[in-house]
Design a protein around this motif. Structure first.
Motif, PDB file in Angstrom:
ATOM      1  N   VAL A  90       0.624  -1.248   0.633  1.00 14.39           N
ATOM      2  CA  VAL A  90       0.098   0.080   0.204  1.00 14.39           C
ATOM      3  C   VAL A  90       0.781   1.013  -0.027  1.00 14.39           C
ATOM      4  N   LEU A  91       0.529   2.070  -0.899  1.00 15.56           N
ATOM      5  CA  LEU A  91       2.065   3.384  -1.443  1.00 15.56           C
ATOM      6  C   LEU A  91       0.315   4.077  -0.493  1.00 15.56           C
ATOM      7  N   THR A  92       1.421   4.820   0.741  1.00 17.84           N
ATOM      8  CA  THR A  92      -0.164   6.294   1.313  1.00 17.84           C
ATOM      9  C   THR A  92       0.936   7.664   0.353  1.00 17.84           C
ATOM     10  N   ARG A  93      -0.027   8.304  -0.525  1.00 19.33           N
ATOM     11  CA  ARG A  93       0.661   9.336  -0.818  1.00 19.33           C
ATOM     12  C   ARG A  93       0.264  10.997  -0.171  1.00 19.33           C
ATOM     13  N   LEU A  94       0.642  11.977  -0.502  1.00 19.52           N
ATOM     14  CA  LEU A  94       0.566  13.038   0.240  1.00 19.52           C
ATOM     15  C   LEU A  94      -0.815  13.063  -0.436  1.00 19.52           C
ATOM     16  N   GLY A  95      -1.876  13.874   1.164  1.00 20.36           N
ATOM     17  CA  GLY A  95      -3.226  14.152   1.192  1.00 20.36           C
ATOM     18  C   GLY A  95      -3.942  12.722   1.739  1.00 20.36           C
ATOM     19  N   GLY A  96      -3.153  11.449   1.819  1.00 22.82           N
ATOM     20  CA  GLY A  96      -4.080  10.580   2.185  1.00 22.82           C
ATOM     21  C   GLY A  96      -4.111   9.745   0.904  1.00 22.82           C
ATOM     22  N   PRO A 119       4.998  11.574  -8.767  1.00 21.82           N
ATOM     23  CA  PRO A 119       6.177  11.437  -8.113  1.00 21.82           C
ATOM     24  C   PRO A 119       6.436  10.160  -7.012  1.00 21.82           C
ATOM     25  N   HIS A 120       7.604   9.068  -7.484  1.00 24.98           N
ATOM     26  CA  HIS A 120       7.479   7.649  -6.616  1.00 24.98           C
ATOM     27  C   HIS A 120       7.830   8.959  -4.930  1.00 24.98           C
ATOM     28  N   SER A 121       7.235   9.289  -4.121  1.00 32.94           N
ATOM     29  CA  SER A 121       6.884   9.450  -2.683  1.00 32.94           C
ATOM     30  C   SER A 121       6.018   9.443  -2.520  1.00 32.94           C
ATOM     31  N   PHE A 122       6.003   8.356  -0.685  1.00 27.51           N
ATOM     32  CA  PHE A 122       4.309   7.883  -0.765  1.00 27.51           C
ATOM     33  C   PHE A 122       5.368   7.287   0.874  1.00 27.51           C
ATOM     34  N   VAL A 123       4.198   7.252   1.481  1.00 30.35           N
ATOM     35  CA  VAL A 123       4.961   6.117   2.418  1.00 30.35           C
ATOM     36  C   VAL A 123       4.261   4.341   2.169  1.00 30.35           C
ATOM     37  N   VAL A 124       4.943   3.187   2.227  1.00 29.13           N
ATOM     38  CA  VAL A 124       5.512   1.910   1.492  1.00 29.13           C
ATOM     39  C   VAL A 124       4.824   1.337   2.927  1.00 29.13           C
ATOM     40  N   THR A 125       3.874   0.130   2.900  1.00 24.73           N
ATOM     41  CA  THR A 125       3.285  -0.533   3.394  1.00 24.73           C
ATOM     42  C   THR A 125       3.354  -1.858   2.776  1.00 24.73           C
ATOM     43  N   LEU A 126       4.157  -2.707   3.469  1.00 27.36           N
ATOM     44  CA  LEU A 126       3.879  -4.043   2.732  1.00 27.36           C
ATOM     45  C   LEU A 126       3.893  -4.731   4.344  1.00 27.36           C
ATOM     46  N   THR A 127       3.252  -6.079   3.526  1.00 23.40           N
ATOM     47  CA  THR A 127       2.729  -7.173   4.172  1.00 23.40           C
ATOM     48  C   THR A 127       2.935  -8.262   2.696  1.00 23.40           C
ATOM     49  N   ALA A 128       3.953  -9.462   3.534  1.00 23.99           N
ATOM     50  CA  ALA A 128       4.154 -11.145   3.133  1.00 23.99           C
ATOM     51  C   ALA A 128       3.330 -11.711   4.227  1.00 23.99           C
ATOM     52  N   ARG A 129       3.040 -12.814   3.850  1.00 26.45           N
ATOM     53  CA  ARG A 129       2.607 -14.102   4.209  1.00 26.45           C
ATOM     54  C   ARG A 129       3.421 -15.387   3.694  1.00 26.45           C
ATOM     55  N   TYR A 130       4.342 -16.052   4.583  1.00 26.75           N
ATOM     56  CA  TYR A 130       4.661 -16.660   4.203  1.00 26.75           C
ATOM     57  C   TYR A 130       4.459 -18.430   5.513  1.00 26.75           C
ATOM     58  N   LYS A 131       4.725 -19.682   4.920  1.00 34.41           N
ATOM     59  CA  LYS A 131       4.491 -20.448   5.692  1.00 34.41           C
ATOM     60  C   LYS A 131       4.399 -20.581   7.106  1.00 34.41           C
ATOM     61  N   TYR A 139       7.684   2.116   5.750  1.00 35.41           N
ATOM     62  CA  TYR A 139       8.597   3.417   5.366  1.00 35.41           C
ATOM     63  C   TYR A 139       8.270   4.310   4.526  1.00 35.41           C
ATOM     64  N   ASP A 140       9.163   5.167   5.107  1.00 33.36           N
ATOM     65  CA  ASP A 140       8.659   6.452   3.942  1.00 33.36           C
ATOM     66  C   ASP A 140       9.460   6.626   3.098  1.00 33.36           C
ATOM     67  N   ASN A 141       9.251   6.895   1.954  1.00 35.82           N
ATOM     68  CA  ASN A 141       9.945   7.246   0.710  1.00 35.82           C
ATOM     69  C   ASN A 141       9.695   8.254   0.000  1.00 35.82           C
ATOM     70  N   PHE A 142      10.140   9.367   0.655  1.00 34.63           N
ATOM     71  CA  PHE A 142       9.737  11.030  -0.123  1.00 34.63           C
ATOM     72  C   PHE A 142      10.312  11.364  -1.469  1.00 34.63           C
ATOM     73  N   GLU A 143       9.944  12.270  -2.116  1.00 34.68           N
ATOM     74  CA  GLU A 143      11.299  12.693  -3.274  1.00 34.68           C
ATOM     75  C   GLU A 143       9.964  13.335  -3.321  1.00 34.68           C
ATOM     76  N   VAL A 356       4.960  21.969 -11.486  1.00 36.12           N
ATOM     77  CA  VAL A 356       4.423  22.403 -10.233  1.00 36.12           C
ATOM     78  C   VAL A 356       4.661  21.973  -9.225  1.00 36.12           C
ATOM     79  N   TYR A 357       4.191  22.410  -8.262  1.00 36.60           N
ATOM     80  CA  TYR A 357       3.737  21.762  -6.624  1.00 36.60           C
ATOM     81  C   TYR A 357       2.771  22.261  -6.195  1.00 36.60           C
ATOM     82  N   ALA A 358       2.780  20.924  -5.993  1.00 37.59           N
ATOM     83  CA  ALA A 358       1.088  21.001  -5.424  1.00 37.59           C
ATOM     84  C   ALA A 358       1.085  20.689  -4.155  1.00 37.59           C
ATOM     85  N   LYS A 359       0.361  22.073  -3.323  1.00 40.41           N
ATOM     86  CA  LYS A 359       0.299  22.351  -2.345  1.00 40.41           C
ATOM     87  C   LYS A 359      -0.793  20.963  -0.932  1.00 40.41           C
ATOM     88  N   VAL A 360      -0.838  20.762  -0.193  1.00 44.93           N
ATOM     89  CA  VAL A 360      -2.112  20.410   0.524  1.00 44.93           C
ATOM     90  C   VAL A 360      -1.135  20.170   2.291  1.00 44.93           C
TER      91      VAL A 360
END
Length: 412
Positions: A90-96, A119-131, A139-143, A356-360
């Motif tokens: 799940v990628l959570t971008r600026l503005g939710g 932009p590749h700018s978001f909070v990354v949430t990764l879930t994995a299920r194994y065995k 983690y944050d991946n902002f640019e 351009v620069y979006a403002k939130v």
């Protein structure tokens, strides 16, 4: 005085902002000195996420394909069959805004089912299920993102607008001179031939409509009659003096000096696009303010240099204008509405993009644009920005500078 006070306030705000930024920078440096590690990279240049012996390498892959996630998984250092792992990002971008990304096995990796748009700018949430065991990382991946306090943004006059439809007005530049409007020039002659008894005005003199100009003694009845001015204007030429015979000739030339035309030269490609009545913005040497006019006539003749004359009527011209003055003009050649446009003043370069620069709230973030036609203050947007987005229109270079200072990276 107000300007001095405002400048002092801006300086104080910038100083405060700079001190805050320096403090944050020093804190970051201290953290680095204390050994805060850089994110671990895997063999595919992706980000490594580990829990005990289970490890996930998440990479944005964009060689020959639109940007997409690819994931390689190991357990105890050995590759894991991707078909044995359930994975979701799940990628959570600026503005939710959330982008849900599913994965399917391909070769020795899991391939994401969604294009990762800029932009590749978001909070990354990764879930994995194994065995039968679940793993979760975030983690944050902002640019291209920064935060500026509202009071600082106001002090530095960072203006914003809402992206939406706009009327585009294309113009073409042309150059020429001011001339007298021939429709407002009067050639004064005597109704009845006779002797000029008196000329009551001089060359260059301003006259009013109905003002006496010349007294003529008629040859027919030997009576004296007076010729009066038919318009308000100025005496351009004086061809009569007392004692001369009128002989049906022009005695005075009077012109309305406020009824000027701009004669602009245009070439065939532009001439074909000019319509009668089209608005024209005029600039005259020696006058600071821009004047407005409208196309009155496009000459049907083409000159030796292949130009044609476009005659422009001035709206409310200053009284001190004079024929012969050099003039330049922007002639409107097209007008149309586009569904989405931004102000040209908001555009900035970012990596290989125009943005351009979006403002939130009090945060600002790049929006990579696909641009179309340009006209005046506006640029058409074909992609990369949603209608209704608030974006920076004034002093956008300040946002650019702050983002460059923060060193936000493009982390794949």
């Amino acid at each position: 005085m107000k300007s001095v006070i405002f400048s002092s306030l801006v300086f104080a705000a910038m100083l405060s902002w700079g001190l805050t930024y320096s403090a944050n920078l020093q804190a970051s440096g201290a953290a680095a000195e204390q050994g805060e590690p850089e994110p671990e990279k895997g063999p595919h240049r992706g980000r490594m996420l580990r829990e005990d012996d289970f490890a996930v390498e998440l990479s944005i892959f964009e060689t020959g394909v639109p940007p997409e996630f690819r994931v390689w998984i190991t357990d105890g250092g050995k590759p894991v069959d991707p078909g044995q792992v359930e994975l979701k990002v799940v990628l959570t971008r600026l503005g939710g805004v959330e982008d849900q990304i599913g994965f399917a096995p391909q070769s020795d990796f899991l391939r994401g089912d969604t294009v990762i748009y800029e932009p590749h700018s978001f909070v990354v949430t990764l879930t994995a299920r194994y065995k039968g065991k679940s793993h979760r990382w975030q983690y944050d991946n902002f640019e291209g993102r920064t935060r500026i306090e509202p009071s600082i943004a106001e002090a530095m006059d960072i203006g914003t607008g809402i992206a939406g439809p706009a009327v585009m007005r294309e113009t073409s530049s042309a150059f020429g001179r001011l001339v007298m409007n021939p429709e407002r020039v009067r050639l004064i002659s005597a109704r009845f031939n006779g002797t000029v008894e008196a000329v009551k005005v001089g060359l260059g003199q301003r006259v009013a409509k109905g003002q006496p100009l010349i007294a003529v003694n008629s040859n027919e009845n030997l009576k004296t009659y007076t010729i009066v001015s038919p318009i308000d204007g100025v005496v351009l030429q004086r061809q009569a003096n007392p004692g001369e015979q009128t002989e049906g000739r022009t005695l005075l030339t009077i012109a309305d000096s406020n009824a000027l035309l701009a004669e602009l030269e245009v070439f065939p490609a532009t001439r074909a696009r000019i319509k009668q009545g089209a608005p024209v913005a005029l600039r005259i040497r020696g006058i600071d303010t821009e004047l407005q006019g409208a196309v009155r006539q496009v000459d049907t003749m083409i000159r030796r240099n292949q130009s044609s004359v476009v005659r422009v009527a001035l709206k409310n011209p200053p009284v001190d204008l004079a024929p012969g003055a050099f003039v330049s003009g922007d002639i409107q050649v097209a007008e149309y509405e586009v569904p989405l446009a931004v102000k040209r003043s908001g555009l900035q370069p970012f990596r290989d993009f125009t943005v351009v620069y979006a403002k939130v709230g009090d945060e600002y973030e790049v929006r990579m644009l696909e641009l179309g036609r340009e006209a005046g203050d506006w640029v058409e947007v074909l992609g990369g920005l949603k209608p209704g987005t608030e974006y920076v229109t004034g002093n956008s270079y300040i946002i650019k500078a702050d983002i460059e200072k923060s060193g936000a990276s493009h982390d794949h």
